[in-house]
Design an enzyme around this catalytic site. Structure first.
Site, PDB file in Angstrom:
ATOM      1  CE  LYS A  23      -3.563  -0.172   2.477  1.00 28.13           C
ATOM      2  NZ  LYS A  23      -4.886  -0.077   2.992  1.00 28.13           N
ATOM      3  NE  ARG A  92      -6.454   3.875   4.691  1.00 29.30           N
ATOM      4  CZ  ARG A  92      -7.711   3.783   4.267  1.00 29.30           C
ATOM      5  NH1 ARG A  92      -8.262   2.631   4.050  1.00 29.30           N
ATOM      6  NH2 ARG A  92      -8.406   4.871   4.048  1.00 29.30           N
ATOM      7  N   GLY A 101      -7.852  -7.335   4.780  1.00 29.89           N
ATOM      8  CA  GLY A 101      -8.703  -7.419   5.970  1.00 29.89           C
ATOM      9  C   GLY A 101      -8.068  -8.104   7.161  1.00 29.89           C
ATOM     10  CG  MET A 103      -2.427  -7.130   9.861  1.00 33.04           C
ATOM     11  SD  MET A 103      -0.788  -6.803   9.284  1.00 33.04           S
ATOM     12  CE  MET A 103      -1.012  -6.553   7.574  1.00 33.04           C
ATOM     13  CG  HIS A 452      -3.399 -47.764  -3.634  1.00 34.39           C
ATOM     14  ND1 HIS A 452      -4.771 -47.742  -3.789  1.00 34.39           N
ATOM     15  CD2 HIS A 452      -2.919 -48.533  -4.633  1.00 34.39           C
ATOM     16  CE1 HIS A 452      -5.092 -48.504  -4.821  1.00 34.39           C
ATOM     17  NE2 HIS A 452      -3.994 -48.991  -5.350  1.00 34.39           N
ATOM     18  NE  ARG A 558       3.257 -45.564  -9.277  1.00 30.95           N
ATOM     19  CZ  ARG A 558       3.073 -44.231  -9.241  1.00 30.95           C
ATOM     20  NH1 ARG A 558       2.210 -43.661 -10.066  1.00 30.95           N
ATOM     21  NH2 ARG A 558       3.739 -43.500  -8.390  1.00 30.95           N
ATOM     22  NE  ARG A 618       7.240 -48.869 -10.750  1.00 25.16           N
ATOM     23  CZ  ARG A 618       6.649 -48.212  -9.747  1.00 25.16           C
ATOM     24  NH1 ARG A 618       7.312 -47.280  -9.113  1.00 25.16           N
ATOM     25  NH2 ARG A 618       5.421 -48.490  -9.414  1.00 25.16           N
ATOM     26  CD  GLU A 753      11.645 -46.102  -6.486  1.00 23.41           C
ATOM     27  OE1 GLU A 753      10.494 -45.740  -6.232  1.00 23.41           O
ATOM     28  OE2 GLU A 753      11.935 -47.244  -6.883  1.00 23.41           O
ATOM     29  CB  SER A 772      13.041 -42.235 -13.543  1.00 22.06           C
ATOM     30  OG  SER A 772      11.874 -41.521 -13.261  1.00 22.06           O
ATOM     31  N   GLY A 774      12.402 -41.533  -8.098  1.00 19.31           N
ATOM     32  CA  GLY A 774      11.127 -41.887  -7.469  1.00 19.31           C
ATOM     33  C   GLY A 774      11.091 -41.140  -6.144  1.00 19.31           C
ATOM     34  CB  THR A 775      10.680 -37.557  -5.426  1.00 18.80           C
ATOM     35  OG1 THR A 775       9.563 -37.432  -6.294  1.00 18.80           O
ATOM     36  CG2 THR A 775      11.932 -37.055  -6.114  1.00 18.80           C
ATOM     37  CG  ASN A 776       5.954 -40.662  -4.698  1.00 18.83           C
ATOM     38  OD1 ASN A 776       5.936 -39.445  -4.661  1.00 18.83           O
ATOM     39  ND2 ASN A 776       5.306 -41.362  -5.611  1.00 18.83           N
ATOM     40  CG  ASP A 777       9.379 -45.763  -2.625  1.00 22.32           C
ATOM     41  OD1 ASP A 777       8.931 -45.988  -1.489  1.00 22.32           O
ATOM     42  OD2 ASP A 777       8.931 -46.298  -3.650  1.00 22.32           O
ATOM     43  CB  CYS A 840       8.361 -40.859 -12.459  1.00 23.71           C
ATOM     44  SG  CYS A 840       9.253 -42.149 -11.595  1.00 23.71           S
ATOM     45  CE1 TYR A 860      10.876 -38.512 -17.064  1.00 22.68           C
ATOM     46  CE2 TYR A 860      12.836 -38.619 -18.434  1.00 22.68           C
ATOM     47  CZ  TYR A 860      11.962 -39.211 -17.546  1.00 22.68           C
ATOM     48  OH  TYR A 860      12.170 -40.494 -17.117  1.00 22.68           O
TER      49      TYR A 860
HETATM   50  C1  PEP Z   1       8.188 -43.092  -6.257  1.00 23.23           C
HETATM   51  O1  PEP Z   1       8.529 -43.814  -5.316  1.00 23.23           O
HETATM   52  O2  PEP Z   1       8.366 -41.854  -6.293  1.00 23.23           O
HETATM   53  C2  PEP Z   1       7.517 -43.692  -7.422  1.00 23.23           C
HETATM   54  C3  PEP Z   1       7.245 -42.977  -8.488  1.00 23.23           C
HETATM   55  O3  PEP Z   1       7.123 -44.982  -7.300  1.00 23.23           O
HETATM   56  P1  PEP Z   1       5.835 -45.454  -6.466  1.00 23.23           P
HETATM   57  O4  PEP Z   1       5.092 -44.242  -6.036  1.00 23.23           O
HETATM   58  O5  PEP Z   1       5.063 -46.314  -7.383  1.00 23.23           O
HETATM   59  O6  PEP Z   1       6.468 -46.195  -5.342  1.00 23.23           O
HETATM   60 MG    MG Z   2       8.594 -45.965  -5.622  1.00 25.39          MG
END
Ligand code: PEP
Ligand code: MG
Length: 892
Positions: A23, A92, A101, A103, A452, A558, A618, A753, A772, A774-777, A840, A860
């Site tokens: 402001k 203000r 809104g 503060m 899942h 998968r 995979r 992973e 690749s 697997g950033t989840n694991d 992925c 990618y």
């Molecule tokens: C992961 O682990 O990031 C992955 C892509 O594999 P999943 O989720 O199937 O274990």
């Molecule tokens: Mg995995």
């Protein structure tokens, strides 16, 4: 030299928003470009940061405030507390990031028993002056002294009642003169002190209050939700008052240079004649549309319109402007980049490029990818009233209503009768897929953003809320309870996968619409981005959808989803079980043979749908018990059968199944017998899959397509694993090429992973042609946080208590997991400079993570088909930012 802590408006600039707040910086900019802004000054955010520690204003700051105040008085030719010509100001807040809104604001400051008379005389309007005075006492007492407004409202009501009035406007000066002492008595009762009459004392108290309000609970919550850093602080703006309530030639209003809902280029807004700003916001009187001003004050309208156009061209963005007309003279009180719906943000950005006002890079940076994802799905009608039962994790966007159903078979049966269902489960497994397929949405009480339920729903584009621990599910009784309420099978509920809300009853939804501007923006994104965007797709249908959304490849197919998709092919689940339950290698080979034919068909269709783009497949990854019935359910079934004295055969089969399930059961299945470990111990399983992939590829190539499959081995952590599996893959490739009489290129790679794979990536890259992530694991294994349990158990608290800045399963943890990714990239490139690197995990669809992956130099990202447009946009933003583009002047 003392630090400069107070800036007159003419000393600031738009690009000083970090110091002066949005402001303050914009008031300064408008002043400097010559627009009619009531004079004033800004106390910096630095002072606020200091204030949070010391709870006081230093003598240097106080001296600078006094100096600025003296200049303001001089400019206005008015004096604070003057009994003939008093200065009145507004105080203000204004943070670097707009927090509408959140503060505090105080208007008409400087009024007291003397100046009110002077104001009445100077304006010749006694009613106006006394009304302003009582408003000031009320606002100051509430905001600065913390006295609840109801104490004042009841007095006002009592006076109206006494005179038989229904509207505030009917109250006259003589009434306000009676009301003011009563208001002051309330203050004395609450604080033990009289209402402060000294305007300087009022001003200092108000400045303190605004700085204090930076840390009020609603501002704290707002910052948390909108990820605004607590350290920014707010500035305080002190500005001479302009009065919109001085009669019928005065007015106050808000306008936008474009429609903030649709983005259409039209002058949009509303105003109230003879009113103060707060009246427009309070909604007591219905404002007129801005076009009406053209009739009542044509010259003012014309001037306002021209100034708005000027401001839009100056800031090169849609502006939200507050103005006041005091006795026919227009004042600009605020301008800022207007808040807008995601749809409007796209249209405005594209139109501004077409009008030659901004570049494509700037347009790309103007649209928030996270908000865009919601416009690809049905959303709850913003006007709807919601009966919220609980809130879980917003796992897959979109809104859906349906009857609550607690098991997949019932879901299929009820959906078959034409009912809309929401499947409610503690968590889901491949066993539930057929229920998920027929449901409008999925709700689970456990699990996190990479569970899942979350992954599969995202892949299907279905709304999903997970980890909603507040709901207590009783599967047997087919109901859940939440906060003393019970929802039984058949009761209608709704879920909103964009917010995580679970609601009772049906909610109205609005359908998504892909505007031509959105398509244009995405085309520009593709021109700008350097990162490839692939999709995670497991079926030919998903592959086609991914392509439609602009994916240029599949980064993760998968294969277990092909086995387990009972809803589509229950026979496949049966064959997968046959394979798992086989006692001998022969039995297993027979089952595998059946699966090979099925998988080959799928791969063929997927290759065809994606041709000529690459497809990464995979091999089997989850622990095998996931394909088998639940141990507890099975144990109950066996016990019941025994009790009933069931026939030997039936009982024997179930007992056998139970024995196998128990044999496969593990304490830590996610760290257990899964991923490539399956292929190492049962090479025939991976051999079957690899054969199916190459046979499908051979067939495609024979038919004239150019298919170069990428075979990906999961959960590799030891070089000997990938060495063995690379050998297996190459051998099968050679055999298939000979059998089919074709040759084609292919790649063998691995997922990264586990940290061990990352730190030995130089060895692994000897065999793997691509990685690749697997950033989840990888998040699970780097932190040692269970991806299925952590979010429900402690991660939310970790984020709330700022132990972690964000849920690392949603946005990549740059410092830890991100560093592991970087190490793997560096080591991988050392061995194989041209190694292909992708991601992925679910982070492949998260805009902040995508920026990180761009900067690390990945080839990618791969995400669910529905997130592909978001990823394209985020990838383009990362590229634009990296080459120095900014969203534009005045935009944070
Ligand atoms: C992961 O682990 O990031 C992955 C892509 O594999 P999943 O989720 O199937 O274990
Ligand atoms: Mg995995």
């Amino acid at each position: 030299m003392t630090r400069k802590s107070v800036y007159l408006f003419e000393e600031g600039r738009a690009d000083m928003r970090m110091l002066l707040g949005g402001k303050g910086a914009n008031l300064a900019e408008m002043t400097v470009i010559g627009l009619p802004v009531p004079p004033g000054f800004t106390i910096t955010t630095e002072v606020c940061r200091e204030y949070q520690q010391t709870k006081t204003l230093s003598p240097e700051v106080l001296a600078q405030i006094d100096e600025a105040l003296a200049k303001l008085e001089q400019k206005m030719g008015k004096k604070f507390g003057d009994s003939t010509n008093p200065l009145l100001v507004s105080v203000r807040s204004g943070a670097p990031v707009s927090m509408p809104g959140m503060m505090d604001t105080i208007l008409n400051l400087g009024l007291n028993d003397e100046t009110v008379e002077a104001l009445a005389k100077a304006t010749g309007n006694e009613r106006f002056a006394w009304d302003a005075y009582r408003r000031f006492i009320q606002m100051f007492s509430n905001v600065v002294l913390g006295i609840p407004l109801s104490n004042f409202e009841s007095i006002l009501e009592e006076h109206k009642h006494r005179h038989g009035f229904t509207q505030d406007i009917e109250l006259q000066a003589e009434h306000f003169k009676q009301i003011v002492p009563e208001y002051k008595a309330v203050v004395e009762k609450f604080t033990g002190k009289p209402f402060p009459m000294d305007p300087r004392e009022q001003l200092m108290a108000a400045i303190h209050a605004v700085f204090r309000s930076w840390d009020n609970p609603r501002a704290q919550v707002y910052r948390k939700v909108n990820k605004v850093p607590d350290t920014l602080g707010t500035a305080v703006n002190v500005q001479a008052m302009a009065f919109g309530n001085m009669g019928e030639d005065s007015a106050t209003g808000v306008c936008f240079t474009r429609n903030p809902n649709t983005g259409e280029k039209e002058f949009y807004g509303e105003y109230l004649p003879n009113a103060q700003g707060e009246d427009v916001v309070a909604g007591i009187r219905t404002p007129y549309p801005i076009a009406h001003l053209k009739e009542t004050m044509p010259a003012v309208y014309e001037q306002l319109y021209n100034m708005c156009e000027l401001l839009e061209s100056h800031y090169k963005d849609m502006q939200d402007i507050e103005f006041t007309v005091e006795r026919g003279k227009l004042y600009m009180l605020q301008c800022r980049n207007g808040k807008r719906t995601p749809i409007a943000s796209i249209k405005i950005a594209v139109d501004l490029v077409k009008e030659g006002k901004i570049t494509k890079d700037e347009a790309i940076l103007r649209v928030e990818p996270d908000k865009v994802v919601n416009i690809l799905h049905p959303a709850i009608d913003p006007k709807a009233k919601l009966d919220i039962l609980a809130t879980g994790l917003a796992a897959s966007p979109g809104a859906a209503s349906g009857i609550a159903v607690f098991d997949p078979d019932r879901a299929v049966a009820l959906a078959g009768e034409g009912k809309k269902v929401i499947m409610v489960r503690p968590e889901t497994s491949p066993d539930d897929i057929h229920g998920m397929v027929v449901s409008q949405g999925i709700l689970t009480s456990r699990g996190g953003m990479t569970s899942h339920a979350a992954i599969v729903s995202r892949g299907m584009g279905k709304p999903c809320v997970v980890g909603c621990e507040a709901i207590k599910i009783d599967l047997e009784a087919r109901l859940f309870t939440v906060n003393g309420r019970t929802i039984k099978e058949g009761d209608v509920i709704s879920i909103d996968g964009a917010t995580g809300n679970v609601m009772a009853g049906e909610v109205p939804v609005v359908d998504p619409e892909l505007s031509p501007e959105f398509r244009t923006l995405l085309e520009w994104a593709d021109e700008i981005k350097t990162l490839g965007v692939r999709a995670n797709a497991d079926t030919p249908k998903d592959a086609a959808l991914a392509r439609e959304f602009g994916a240029t490849g599949i980064g993760l197919c998968r294969t277990e989803h092909m086995f387990g998709q009972g809803g589509y092919h229950p026979e496949r689940m049966a064959v997968a079980r046959e394979m798992i339950l086989a006692e001998t290698k022969e039995e297993r080979l027979a089952a595998l043979e059946k699966l090979r034919v099925m998988q080959r068909e799928d791969f063929y269709e997927i290759f065809k749908a994606m041709n000529p783009y690459p497809v990464t497949i995979r091999l089997l990854d989850p622990p095998l018990h996931e394909f088998l019935p639940d141990e507890e359910d099975l144990a109950i079934e066996v016990a019941l059968l025994r009790e009933k004295g069931a026939s030997g055969e039936e009982l024997k089969a179930k007992e056998e199944l139970l024995r196998k399930v128990r044999a496969l059961s593990e304490m830590n299945p996610m760290l257990g017998f899964r991923g490539c470990r399956l292929g190492m111990i049962y090479p025939e399983i991976y051999e079957m899959q690899v054969r199916a992939i190459f046979e499908a590829a051979a067939q495609c190539n024979k038919e004239g397509m150019n298919v170069e499959p990428e075979v990906m081995h999961p959960l590799v952590g030891i070089v000997t694993e990938i060495a063995f599996l690379k050998d297996l893959t190459d051998r099968v490739a050679k055999e298939v090429m000979e059998e089919y009489g074709v040759t084609f290129k292919y790649m063998v790679g691995t997922m990264i992973e586990v940290p061990r794979a990352a730190v030995t990536a130089d060895e692994i890259a000897e065999y793997a042609q691509f990685f690749s992530f697997g950033t989840n694991d990888l998040t699970q294994t780097t932190f040692g946080f269970s991806r299925d349990d952590a979010e429900g158990k402690f991660l939310r608290q970790y984020v709330d208590q700022k132990i972690l800045p964000e849920n690392p399963f949603v946005s990549i943890d740059r410092r830890g997991v991100g560093r592991v990714v970087e190490i793997a990239c560096e080591l991988g490139r050392k061995t194989r400079p041209d190694i292909k690197l992708g991601v992925c995990g679910e982070h492949g669809g998260d805009p902040a993570s995508i920026e990180f992956f761009h900067n690390v130099g990945l080839t990618y990202v791969s995400c669910s088909p529905y997130r592909v447009p978001v990823a394209r946009l985020a990838a383009a933003q990362a590229a634009a930012k990296a080459r120095g583009a900014k969203a534009g002047a005045g935009t944070v």
